[in-house]
Design an enzyme around this catalytic site. Structure first.
Site, PDB file in Angstrom:
ATOM      1  N   TYR A 116       0.859  -1.186   0.000  1.00 56.90           N
ATOM      2  CA  TYR A 116       0.000   0.000   0.000  1.00 56.90           C
ATOM      3  C   TYR A 116       0.895   1.235   0.000  1.00 56.90           C
ATOM      4  CZ  TYR A 116      -4.383   2.493   0.754  1.00 56.90           C
ATOM      5  OH  TYR A 116      -5.473   3.304   0.605  1.00 56.90           O
ATOM      6  N   LYS A 171     -21.087 -19.887  -9.700  1.00 55.23           N
ATOM      7  CA  LYS A 171     -20.302 -19.745 -10.927  1.00 55.23           C
ATOM      8  C   LYS A 171     -18.877 -19.297 -10.603  1.00 55.23           C
ATOM      9  CE  LYS A 171     -21.075 -19.947 -15.446  1.00 55.23           C
ATOM     10  NZ  LYS A 171     -21.935 -20.912 -16.144  1.00 55.23           N
ATOM     11  N   ASN A 365     -33.282 -29.106 -17.316  1.00 53.95           N
ATOM     12  CA  ASN A 365     -32.940 -29.445 -15.937  1.00 53.95           C
ATOM     13  C   ASN A 365     -33.965 -28.865 -14.972  1.00 53.95           C
ATOM     14  OD1 ASN A 365     -30.922 -31.041 -14.792  1.00 53.95           O
ATOM     15  ND2 ASN A 365     -29.291 -29.702 -15.520  1.00 53.95           N
TER      16      ASN A 365
END
Length: 488
Positions: A116, A171, A365
């Site tokens: 940082y 996902k 499905n």
């Protein structure tokens, strides 16, 4: 045409039960669960005393109502005390499924000064002077945005952004597990095409790719096209391209099993929405013999009225014999059926009318277009989208490796050559000497899949030469950016 739902791990429950401490009690539990149509997957003794045994019985059920029936059957047994029922899927989702972790240690002032301020300022200036360095010096190198507006969540419909979040988290977890890609859900509280395009354009600097997910047609087509035009990073709509890649891979091996060539077969596709349209476009590019597209308007054919532009294009470029009947008639004599639509549209008797050595991909499905058990009585090769059936055609075979390859190549767009290369890589992982009617695609857990797909996509990105079709097909298939429905 009613189908008996099959038990699935997606509806797994754990039941804590106290039973008398005698030799027959636990046997009565497992027998009762079996008679109720569920599958016992685990039975653990939690505690015991001289008179009772406390057990956790875990079983797969078919759906929520079936789970209730199993619990009721156990409760009705003499001497059985059902203490608690836990839905294992909901337990897995508690608190979400992904997290952020640091790649660098921050143990002292020295490390903090480099990660940082003040050290980070030098990196910022370097990127300001050469923006391309963002791919090298930031998370952009390995990060994908999973973008959804929640308008077409799985097969559940328009649930909105909050309800879509569990899918987008999943996902992202799959991206990491199978491709080593850092992905993050971006769920948008708008279903306005212009707003979605503007928002994604605005956040794009932080990402190396955009994965569009569960956005309803027709907006998904337009959103993808506009973002591909505007951005210098790949834009990939998994419902379209991921599905098409996996279907082409599976069909490649299924045709090897039955000894047929793509150029010689007639294919019926049920569902001319996002997935179906992408599948048909890719098959046409590869020189398929003929396709009949079937949707809510029936078999799409020339001369049909009331078609939107997407369906009109399909009607003009498929269905050589201009068939105009029902779905059962369309599959009569066909070599291949591909369903990306709705459950229970066909029976085993319908599959019996297909050509010798037929191929059935019933991918709706959780319940497919035809009961796979009935289809297997007549078809040579049967595949579904279910994990509890042989030949599961699952997009996880494609998208992690596709993005891994595109990110590694610093690709600026997703191309059809990449799609074809990915499909070939998936098909070849099985190996021609290993394929058979129950093994036409590799397991999603096959560690060879994602690296093979990534390598193929990377090569296609770095050497963008057109991939030859199996047989000359239409020269230029236009991008289809109009309404199409996935439900006949």
């Amino acid at each position: 045409m009613a189908i008996t739902r099959l038990p699935s791990a997606g509806f797994s429950i754990t039941i804590r039960i106290a039973v008398p401490a005698d030799a027959s009690s636990i046997g009565r539990l497992t027998t009762s669960v079996g008679e109720a149509g569920a599958i016992v997957t685990a039975l653990d003794v939690v505690d015991s005393d001289p008179t009772h045994v406390l057990v956790d019985l875990t079983c797969d059920t078919a759906d929520a109502s079936h789970a209730d029936q199993v619990v009721d059957a156990l409760t009705a047994l003499d001497g059985v005390d059902v203490r608690k029922v836990s839905d294992r899927t909901f337990l897995l989702h508690l608190g979400g499924k992904i997290e952020v972790s640091s790649k660098v240690a921050l143990r002292n002032r020295d490390e903090l000064s480099r990660a940082y301020t003040p050290g980070v300022a030098r990196v910022c200036m370097a990127i300001a002077e050469n923006p391309a360095d963002a791919r090298r010096l930031t998370i952009k190198r390995n990060t994908v945005a999973v973008v959804s507006d929640g308008s077409a969540v799985l097969g559940l419909g328009n649930l909105g952004p909050a309800a879509s979040l569990p899918v987008m988290e999943g996902k992202a977890a799959l991206f990491k597990r199978f491709g080593g890609v850092d992905a993050w859900p971006v769920v948008l509280d708008t279903q306005d095409t212009d707003e979605i395009v503007q928002i994604v354009k605005a956040i794009a600097p932080a990402y190396g790719g955009i994965n569009l997910e569960d956005i309803a047609a027709p907006r998904c087509f337009e959103i993808e096209a506009r973002l591909r035009e505007a951005l210098d990073i790949p834009v990939f709509h998994d419902d379209q391209h991921g599905t098409a890649i996996c279907v082409l891979a599976a069909l490649t091996n299924a045709l090897r099993v039955v000894g047929k060539q793509l150029a010689d077969v007639r294919v019926v596709v049920s569902g001319a929405g996002a997935a179906g349209t992408a599948i048909m476009k890719l098959l046409l590019r590869q020189g398929v013999g003929d396709i009949i597209a079937y949707d809510r308007q029936g078999a799409l054919h020339r001369g049909q009225t009331g078609l939107n532009p997407a369906w009109q294009w399909l009607a003009e470029n498929t269905n050589k014999e201009n068939y105009s009947g029902d779905l059962a008639g369309a599959v009569r004599g066909a070599d291949v059926f591909i369903g990306v639509s709705a459950p229970n549209l066909l029976t085993g008797d319908d599959i019996a009318t297909m050509a010798k050595d037929s191929i059935v991909f019933a991918l709706a499905n959780p319940d497919p277009e035809v009961d796979p058990r009935e289809a297997r009585k007549h078809a040579a090769v049967v595949a579904t989208g279910r994990s509890d059936q042989p030949n599961q055609i699952n997009n996880v075979l494609a998208f992690p490796g596709v993005f891994r390859g595109m990110l590694d190549a610093h690709a600026e767009e997703f191309t059809e050559e990449m799609a074809i290369a990915a499909a070939r890589a998936i098909a070849d992982v099985v190996g021609e000497d290993k394929i058979n009617p129950t093994v036409i695609v590799p397991s999603v857990f096959d560690a060879r899949v994602s690296p093979a797909v990534a390598a193929a996509v990377r090569a296609a990105a770095q050497n963008p030469t057109p991939a030859p079709a199996a047989d000359p097909g239409p020269a230029d298939l236009p991008e289809i950016a109009a309404e199409a429905s996935a439900t006949p």
